[in-house]
Design a protein around this motif. Structure first.
Motif, PDB file in Angstrom:
ATOM      1  N   LEU A 249      -3.501  -9.055   9.120  1.00 32.75           N
ATOM      2  CA  LEU A 249      -2.962  -7.756   9.514  1.00 32.75           C
ATOM      3  C   LEU A 249      -1.536  -7.650   8.979  1.00 32.75           C
ATOM      4  CD1 LEU A 249      -3.292  -5.097  11.107  1.00 32.75           C
ATOM      5  CD2 LEU A 249      -2.330  -6.298  13.094  1.00 32.75           C
ATOM      6  N   THR A 250      -1.307  -6.692   8.086  1.00 30.14           N
ATOM      7  CA  THR A 250       0.012  -6.501   7.496  1.00 30.14           C
ATOM      8  C   THR A 250       0.730  -5.343   8.198  1.00 30.14           C
ATOM      9  OG1 THR A 250      -0.902  -5.013   5.817  1.00 30.14           O
ATOM     10  CG2 THR A 250      -0.769  -7.356   5.263  1.00 30.14           C
ATOM     11  N   PRO A 251       2.061  -5.334   8.162  1.00 33.73           N
ATOM     12  CA  PRO A 251       2.813  -4.279   8.870  1.00 33.73           C
ATOM     13  C   PRO A 251       2.428  -2.857   8.474  1.00 33.73           C
ATOM     14  CG  PRO A 251       4.279  -6.088   8.326  1.00 33.73           C
ATOM     15  CD  PRO A 251       2.966  -6.403   7.662  1.00 33.73           C
ATOM     16  N   PRO A 252       2.280  -2.511   7.174  1.00 34.68           N
ATOM     17  CA  PRO A 252       1.925  -1.112   6.882  1.00 34.68           C
ATOM     18  C   PRO A 252       0.540  -0.724   7.371  1.00 34.68           C
ATOM     19  CG  PRO A 252       1.969  -2.418   4.862  1.00 34.68           C
ATOM     20  CD  PRO A 252       2.564  -3.261   5.942  1.00 34.68           C
ATOM     21  N   VAL A 253      -0.398  -1.668   7.386  1.00 30.57           N
ATOM     22  CA  VAL A 253      -1.731  -1.364   7.895  1.00 30.57           C
ATOM     23  C   VAL A 253      -1.686  -1.206   9.409  1.00 30.57           C
ATOM     24  CG1 VAL A 253      -4.084  -2.238   8.173  1.00 30.57           C
ATOM     25  CG2 VAL A 253      -2.922  -2.455   5.963  1.00 30.57           C
ATOM     26  N   GLU A 254      -0.900  -2.038  10.086  1.00 37.29           N
ATOM     27  CA  GLU A 254      -0.752  -1.895  11.538  1.00 37.29           C
ATOM     28  C   GLU A 254      -0.156  -0.528  11.876  1.00 37.29           C
ATOM     29  OE1 GLU A 254       0.851  -4.436  15.381  1.00 37.29           O
ATOM     30  OE2 GLU A 254       1.686  -4.865  13.399  1.00 37.29           O
ATOM     31  N   GLU A 255       0.846  -0.099  11.099  1.00 38.38           N
ATOM     32  CA  GLU A 255       1.446   1.224  11.306  1.00 38.38           C
ATOM     33  C   GLU A 255       0.410   2.317  11.089  1.00 38.38           C
ATOM     34  OE1 GLU A 255       4.699   4.042  11.831  1.00 38.38           O
ATOM     35  OE2 GLU A 255       4.515   1.899  12.271  1.00 38.38           O
ATOM     36  N   MET A 256      -0.404   2.179  10.056  1.00 36.25           N
ATOM     37  CA  MET A 256      -1.457   3.148   9.766  1.00 36.25           C
ATOM     38  C   MET A 256      -2.444   3.240  10.932  1.00 36.25           C
ATOM     39  SD  MET A 256      -4.290   2.770   6.741  1.00 36.25           S
ATOM     40  CE  MET A 256      -5.899   3.589   6.859  1.00 36.25           C
ATOM     41  N   LEU A 257      -2.892   2.103  11.448  1.00 38.33           N
ATOM     42  CA  LEU A 257      -3.863   2.097  12.543  1.00 38.33           C
ATOM     43  C   LEU A 257      -3.271   2.717  13.805  1.00 38.33           C
ATOM     44  CD1 LEU A 257      -5.408  -1.457  12.035  1.00 38.33           C
ATOM     45  CD2 LEU A 257      -6.434   0.751  11.441  1.00 38.33           C
ATOM     46  N   LEU A 272     -10.139   1.635  16.597  1.00 37.24           N
ATOM     47  CA  LEU A 272      -9.055   1.389  15.647  1.00 37.24           C
ATOM     48  C   LEU A 272      -8.121   0.294  16.147  1.00 37.24           C
ATOM     49  CD1 LEU A 272      -8.230   5.074  14.650  1.00 37.24           C
ATOM     50  CD2 LEU A 272      -9.369   3.360  13.230  1.00 37.24           C
ATOM     51  N   ARG A 273      -7.830   0.317  17.434  1.00 34.88           N
ATOM     52  CA  ARG A 273      -6.960  -0.734  17.975  1.00 34.88           C
ATOM     53  C   ARG A 273      -7.661  -2.088  17.935  1.00 34.88           C
ATOM     54  NH1 ARG A 273      -5.750   3.582  21.889  1.00 34.88           N
ATOM     55  NH2 ARG A 273      -3.708   4.455  21.300  1.00 34.88           N
ATOM     56  N   GLY A 274      -8.978  -2.067  18.013  1.00 33.82           N
ATOM     57  CA  GLY A 274      -9.734  -3.318  17.907  1.00 33.82           C
ATOM     58  C   GLY A 274      -9.609  -3.955  16.541  1.00 33.82           C
ATOM     59  N   LEU A 275      -9.273  -3.159  15.523  1.00 36.97           N
ATOM     60  CA  LEU A 275      -9.071  -3.710  14.180  1.00 36.97           C
ATOM     61  C   LEU A 275      -7.803  -4.554  14.097  1.00 36.97           C
ATOM     62  CD1 LEU A 275      -9.925  -0.552  12.029  1.00 36.97           C
ATOM     63  CD2 LEU A 275     -11.378  -2.549  12.395  1.00 36.97           C
ATOM     64  N   LYS A 276      -6.942  -4.447  15.100  1.00 38.36           N
ATOM     65  CA  LYS A 276      -5.677  -5.169  15.081  1.00 38.36           C
ATOM     66  C   LYS A 276      -5.778  -6.565  15.686  1.00 38.36           C
ATOM     67  CE  LYS A 276      -2.190  -2.820  16.535  1.00 38.36           C
ATOM     68  NZ  LYS A 276      -1.338  -1.919  17.366  1.00 38.36           N
ATOM     69  N   GLU A 277      -6.954  -6.932  16.153  1.00 39.18           N
ATOM     70  CA  GLU A 277      -7.124  -8.235  16.789  1.00 39.18           C
ATOM     71  C   GLU A 277      -8.241  -9.006  16.095  1.00 39.18           C
ATOM     72  OE1 GLU A 277      -5.104  -9.277  18.996  1.00 39.18           O
ATOM     73  OE2 GLU A 277      -4.079  -7.359  19.377  1.00 39.18           O
ATOM     74  N   PRO A 278      -7.997 -10.252  15.721  1.00 33.71           N
ATOM     75  CA  PRO A 278      -9.030 -11.029  15.027  1.00 33.71           C
ATOM     76  C   PRO A 278     -10.294 -11.222  15.858  1.00 33.71           C
ATOM     77  CG  PRO A 278      -7.131 -12.410  15.594  1.00 33.71           C
ATOM     78  CD  PRO A 278      -6.728 -11.000  15.845  1.00 33.71           C
TER      79      PRO A 278
END
Length: 455
Positions: A249-257, A272-278
């Motif tokens: 998870l990179t910072p710009p992708v986290e910002e996008m999500l 979408l928030r589930g994409l932020k957790e492995p």
């Protein structure tokens, strides 16, 4: 295709009239009529036409070429003391061979409200927007906060060595004072759970080419052979086809999500928030259905086998077999990072070697994003702009070497049933006329409102 490389394919002579800036769809048609298929590229006639168009408005430009038939163009309008803003795009296009087109791909036909032709999306429409906005700024004597630079490039579709890389390596002074630049791809709508999202590219994945090989005992193909080079390469291919590389998870992708989650319903926001957790990413990707591929590529390094080879005689078990891999790496990852991931995935039976790695920007400067956000919202009241990491690569990665932060910003107001991604590089590539006009107005709005100050 019987055109000569670089030939103008339209009827008569190309139109050289700076007032085309008010008719950007016509400007696009003229650009399409130059056959700049790469290879071989042969962009000179198209670039010289653009130079003539600028000259018709009293604007000087310079051409720079490593190979005579493949120049790039740079022009600059003087402004105030703020950092310069650059508009850049490439005029070369991918081949049309073995494709069936409704209209000839270099005729630049306008029909049913669309401009048809190779490059209509990638990226002569963006070039038309940038050239038109540049000409408008000169005509209207806009009070520019900083210099406005226009850069039209050769060779992007083959890696940029003849275009952006040549300019950056041999003529870095051309980009003096440039902090921010608008290029490809971004600013087009994407529908998600009823929200009209506008991804704006703020970073991109890095190119990495890898060779996977195996060696074994050669022999006569009449005898049983188990565990040989071909068999191990086959197992590696099956594994690569079925498995993902590790999650990042990179910072710009986290910002996008995060921004996307704020714009959609609660159920989609949870996905979408589930994409932020492995622990939950796989379930969230599965829940996204047809959109999963876009997000998967933004959360993993990717690796696709492209060329398979092994053996040169029908009745001989080869001693060596191999395949090449086109891997696209997330910002901050290196060639050795993905090589280690591939070794872990494919096991000890094969050798993994990085053949080429093009480092891209690790950090992302969102300083200009606020202005682009405002411009898109003013142009479309339903717009929800989001920062976006492009799964592919553009000339932006090359400009990043000299500290230029690129934003993919070629805005398009597309109908909801228009499948932008499926038409890029495909037959019947086309763009709505009103989208070219929408994008030109939006780019010009950025030019007028740019104050050189990160917000």
């Amino acid at each position: 295709m019987t055109n000569e490389p670089g030939e103008y394919v339209g009827d008569g002579e190309p139109t050289v009239d700076a007032s085309l800036c008010d008719r950007p769809a016509e400007l696009l048609q003229e650009l399409i009529r130059f056959d700049t298929t790469n290879p071989p590229g042969a962009e000179r006639a198209c670039i010289e036409w653009a130079a003539d168009l600028l000259a018709d408005a009293g604007i000087d430009s310079e051409l720079y070429a490593q190979t005579p038939d493949r120049p790039s163009l740079v022009a600059r309008l003087p402004g105030g003391d703020a950092p310069a803003l650059m508009l850049y795009g490439h005029v070369d296009v991918v081949p049309t061979s073995d494709q069936s087109w409704t209209h000839p791909p270099f005729a630049g036909v306008e029909e049913d409200g669309y401009v048809w032709g190779r490059g209509a999306l990638d990226m002569k429409s963006g070039v038309a927007m940038f050239v038109a906005a540049f000409l408008r700024a000169a005509r209207d004597d806009v009070d520019l906060a900083g210099d406005l630079v226009l850069c039209l490039l050769a060779d992007e579709e083959a890696g940029g060595d003849e275009g952006a890389a040549f300019l950056v390596d041999e003529h870095p002074e051309l980009f003096e004072g440039v902090d921010y630049a608008l290029g490809e791809f971004g600013g087009y709508p994407m529908e998600l759970a009823g929200a009209r999202l506008y991804p704006v590219q703020v970073n991109e994945k890095q190119v990495c080419w890898v060779r996977v090989s195996a060696t074994g005992q050669a022999g006569h193909a009449s005898r049983p052979s188990r565990g040989d080079a071909v068999g191990r390469i086959g197992e590696a291919l099956v594994t690569l086809d079925r498995e993902r590389l590790p999650y990042h998870l990179t910072p710009p992708v986290e910002e996008m999500l995060d921004r996307m989650a704020e714009a959609v319903d609660d159920e989609t926001a949870a996905v979408l928030r589930g994409l932020k957790e492995p622990e939950t990413v796989d379930d969230s990707l599965a829940a996204l259905g047809d959109e999963a591929g876009t997000f998967e590529a933004l959360l993993h390094n990717t690796a696709n086998a492209t060329i398979l080879s092994g053996g040169d005689k029908m009745n001989v078990v080869p001693a060596r077999a191999e395949f090449t891999v086109d891997s696209r790496l997330l910002p901050g990852q290196t060639g050795e990072d993905v090589a280690a991931e591939l070794r872990d995935l494919l096991g000890d039976g094969v050798d993994v070697k990085v053949e080429r790695f093009e480092e891209g920007p690790e950090e992302t400067d969102l300083g200009l994003f606020g202005l682009l956000d405002d411009v898109l919202r003013d142009a479309d009241e339903d717009a929800v702009p989001v920062p976006y990491v492009l799964p592919a690569a553009t000339d932006g990665r090359i400009l990043a070497r000299i500290g230029v932060q690129s934003y993919g910003f070629t805005p398009m107001s597309l109908p909801s049933d228009f499948d932008f991604q499926s038409l890029v590089h495909a037959a019947d590539e086309r763009i709505p006329v009103e989208s070219v006009e929408f994008g030109t107005d939006a780019v010009y709005d950025v030019v007028r409102r740019y104050d050189g100050v990160a917000e």
